[in-house]
Design a protein around this motif. Structure first.
Motif, short mmCIF file in Angstrom:
data_model
loop_
_atom_site.label_atom_id
_atom_site.label_comp_id
_atom_site.label_asym_id
_atom_site.label_seq_id
_atom_site.Cartn_x
_atom_site.Cartn_y
_atom_site.Cartn_z
N HIS A 205 37.74 -54.45 -18.54
CA HIS A 205 37.56 -54.75 -19.96
C HIS A 205 38.85 -55.34 -20.50
CE1 HIS A 205 34.43 -51.24 -20.02
NE2 HIS A 205 34.04 -52.27 -19.31
N LEU A 206 38.79 -56.57 -21.03
CA LEU A 206 39.97 -57.29 -21.49
C LEU A 206 39.78 -57.69 -22.95
CD1 LEU A 206 40.36 -59.54 -18.33
CD2 LEU A 206 41.65 -57.47 -18.84
N TYR A 207 40.66 -57.17 -23.81
CA TYR A 207 40.54 -57.41 -25.24
C TYR A 207 41.65 -58.34 -25.71
CZ TYR A 207 37.17 -53.61 -25.20
OH TYR A 207 36.07 -52.83 -24.93
N ASP A 208 41.26 -59.55 -26.12
CA ASP A 208 42.18 -60.57 -26.65
C ASP A 208 43.20 -61.04 -25.62
OD1 ASP A 208 41.17 -60.84 -29.35
OD2 ASP A 208 41.84 -58.79 -29.62
N VAL A 209 42.89 -60.89 -24.35
CA VAL A 209 43.68 -61.51 -23.30
C VAL A 209 43.17 -62.93 -23.14
CG1 VAL A 209 44.28 -61.44 -20.86
CG2 VAL A 209 44.10 -59.32 -22.15
N MET A 210 44.07 -63.90 -23.12
CA MET A 210 43.66 -65.30 -23.14
C MET A 210 43.10 -65.74 -21.79
SD MET A 210 46.93 -66.86 -25.24
CE MET A 210 46.24 -68.51 -25.32
N ILE A 211 42.00 -66.51 -21.84
CA ILE A 211 41.39 -67.08 -20.64
C ILE A 211 40.52 -68.25 -21.08
CG2 ILE A 211 39.38 -65.53 -20.68
CD1 ILE A 211 39.49 -65.57 -17.59
N SER A 212 40.47 -69.31 -20.27
CA SER A 212 39.67 -70.47 -20.63
C SER A 212 38.22 -70.27 -20.23
CB SER A 212 40.23 -71.73 -19.97
OG SER A 212 39.94 -71.73 -18.58
N VAL A 213 37.32 -70.93 -20.96
CA VAL A 213 35.89 -70.83 -20.66
C VAL A 213 35.59 -71.45 -19.29
CG1 VAL A 213 33.57 -71.40 -21.46
CG2 VAL A 213 35.37 -70.88 -23.12
N LYS A 214 36.30 -72.52 -18.94
CA LYS A 214 36.10 -73.16 -17.64
C LYS A 214 36.47 -72.21 -16.50
CE LYS A 214 36.62 -78.01 -19.02
NZ LYS A 214 37.40 -79.26 -18.81
N THR A 215 37.52 -71.42 -16.72
CA THR A 215 37.92 -70.44 -15.70
C THR A 215 36.83 -69.40 -15.49
OG1 THR A 215 40.28 -70.73 -16.16
CG2 THR A 215 39.62 -68.67 -15.10
N LEU A 216 36.24 -68.92 -16.59
CA LEU A 216 35.15 -67.96 -16.47
C LEU A 216 33.96 -68.57 -15.74
CD1 LEU A 216 35.15 -66.23 -19.99
CD2 LEU A 216 35.64 -65.16 -17.79
N ASN A 217 33.65 -69.82 -16.04
CA ASN A 217 32.55 -70.51 -15.38
C ASN A 217 32.78 -70.58 -13.86
OD1 ASN A 217 31.75 -73.51 -14.29
ND2 ASN A 217 30.12 -72.63 -15.55
N ARG A 218 33.99 -70.92 -13.46
CA ARG A 218 34.32 -71.00 -12.03
C ARG A 218 34.26 -69.61 -11.38
NH1 ARG A 218 39.99 -73.66 -11.77
NH2 ARG A 218 39.64 -73.45 -9.51
N PHE A 219 34.67 -68.58 -12.13
CA PHE A 219 34.60 -67.22 -11.58
C PHE A 219 33.15 -66.81 -11.33
CE2 PHE A 219 33.97 -62.68 -12.39
CZ PHE A 219 34.73 -62.15 -11.35
N PHE A 220 32.27 -67.09 -12.30
CA PHE A 220 30.86 -66.72 -12.13
C PHE A 220 30.25 -67.46 -10.94
CE2 PHE A 220 30.71 -65.77 -16.94
CZ PHE A 220 31.10 -64.47 -16.71
N LYS A 221 30.64 -68.71 -10.73
CA LYS A 221 30.13 -69.47 -9.58
C LYS A 221 30.57 -68.84 -8.27
CE LYS A 221 29.72 -73.97 -11.87
NZ LYS A 221 30.28 -75.34 -12.00
N LEU A 222 31.83 -68.39 -8.21
CA LEU A 222 32.32 -67.73 -7.00
C LEU A 222 31.65 -66.38 -6.80
CD1 LEU A 222 36.12 -68.64 -7.22
CD2 LEU A 222 34.46 -69.48 -5.54
N TRP A 223 31.35 -65.68 -7.90
CA TRP A 223 30.62 -64.42 -7.78
C TRP A 223 29.25 -64.66 -7.18
CZ3 TRP A 223 25.91 -62.83 -9.69
CH2 TRP A 223 25.61 -61.48 -9.54
#
Length: 313
Positions: A205-223
């Motif tokens: 659980h990460l609250y207000d930790v910065m991350i780009s939407v593209k990074t999340l998209n790539r993570f979900f693809k690897l998952w």
């Protein structure tokens, strides 16, 4: 006998400890400990919700000979009768039949005095680290206590370099929760794809930790290709930044579920988790290569975006 009398009796001798434990049958709901710079504050909650507070001072040296006890708005002082602070803590745990500490909190702590004592505890359900603890202390504390706990809550102020941040993400925890305190600070930690891939928690659980939407998209693809943390069951982000659903879901072949669809998310390990079950309404389903299904839920309100990723085990 009252709880305060039973604990006092147990400190007199080993024979008194055994008598207190076997004859009094104490019923304690939980024990919480707060480590506040050179002292340990034990908060004992009884089955009838009454509380007993015990304060153990670690310095100066002559203070270690005394125990300060508060109950029913009254305060008394005991002598430890030669017992070390570690022995006092274990006597209290033993006589109260408490096998683990519910929560251990660190406030304004920069000394290592209490760490050898706390490292002897059998199990700590959750550790909370306030923003007042310095980086050197937190690093040493996690090194000594990470093997006796399952859940860590911490504030992000003390992260001065990415390597220390990554060491936290790599811990083999049931849950890791990280709060960013300086929300408007452009220098605060920004998560990369590698940071997410090395994480090893069941619940992150990460609250207000910065991350780009593209990074999340790539993570979900690897998952989806089984190339990320296989233990992950729940990933949660709360951010002040805008999250574009189109960018987030690009290439995921997500199936949008009707809002009338409700499912109950439950953790797989109930006994070792402080995470509660949650009813998930609607959401966007994605499928992993082994057939495991996960749901992405996005909620935007009052300038804040909450993103949840639930893995159905």
């Amino acid at each position: 006998m009252k709880l305060i009398d039973v604990i006092a009796l147990s400190l007199l001798s080993n024979r008194a400890r055994i008598l207190s434990k076997t004859s009094c049958g104490l019923s304690v709901t939980s024990i919480n400990i707060a480590a506040i710079n050179h002292s340990l504050d034990l908060d004992i909650v009884l089955s009838d919700d009454k509380k007993l507070q015990i304060l153990l001072c670690l310095i100066p040296e002559n203070y270690k000979e005394f125990v300060v006890v508060s109950v029913d708005n009254k305060t008394v002082i005991w002598r430890t009768l030669g017992l070390s602070t570690t022995e006092c803590v274990h006597r209290i745990l033993d006589v109260t039949n408490c096998e683990s500490i519910q929560e251990l909190k660190f406030y304004e702590t920069d000394s290592f005095d209490e760490l050898p004592i706390l490292a002897t505890l059998p199990h700590i359900e959750q550790i909370y680290i306030s923003r007042d603890c310095n980086e050197v202390f937190v690093h040493k504390m996690l090194e000594m206590l990470s093997k006796v706990t399952s859940n860590i809550d911490m504030c992000q102020d003390w992260f001065r370099n990415l390597e220390q941040f990554q060491k936290v993400l790599m811990l083999n925890m049931n849950s890791i929760t990280i709060y960013a305190m300086n929300l408007r600070d452009p220098t605060r930690v920004r998560l990369s794809l590698d940071d997410l891939l090395i994480s090893n928690a069941v619940h992150l659980h990460l609250y207000d930790v910065m991350i780009s939407v593209k990074t999340l998209n790539r993570f979900f693809k690897l998952w989806m290709r089984k190339k990320s943390n296989p233990r992950l069951e729940h990933l949660k982000f709360l951010t002040l930044e805008e999250v574009s659903p189109d960018v987030l879901l690009k290439g995921l072949n997500a199936l949008e579920m009707p809002q009338t669809t409700t499912r109950t998310f439950r953790v797989s390990d109930h006994t070792n988790s402080r995470c509660r079950e949650k009813v998930v309404t609607g959401g966007l389903d994605v499928m992993r290569s082994d057939g495991t299904r996960a749901t992405v839920a996005i909620e935007a309100k009052a300038g804040t975006t909450i993103l949840d990723f639930y893995v159905w085990m």
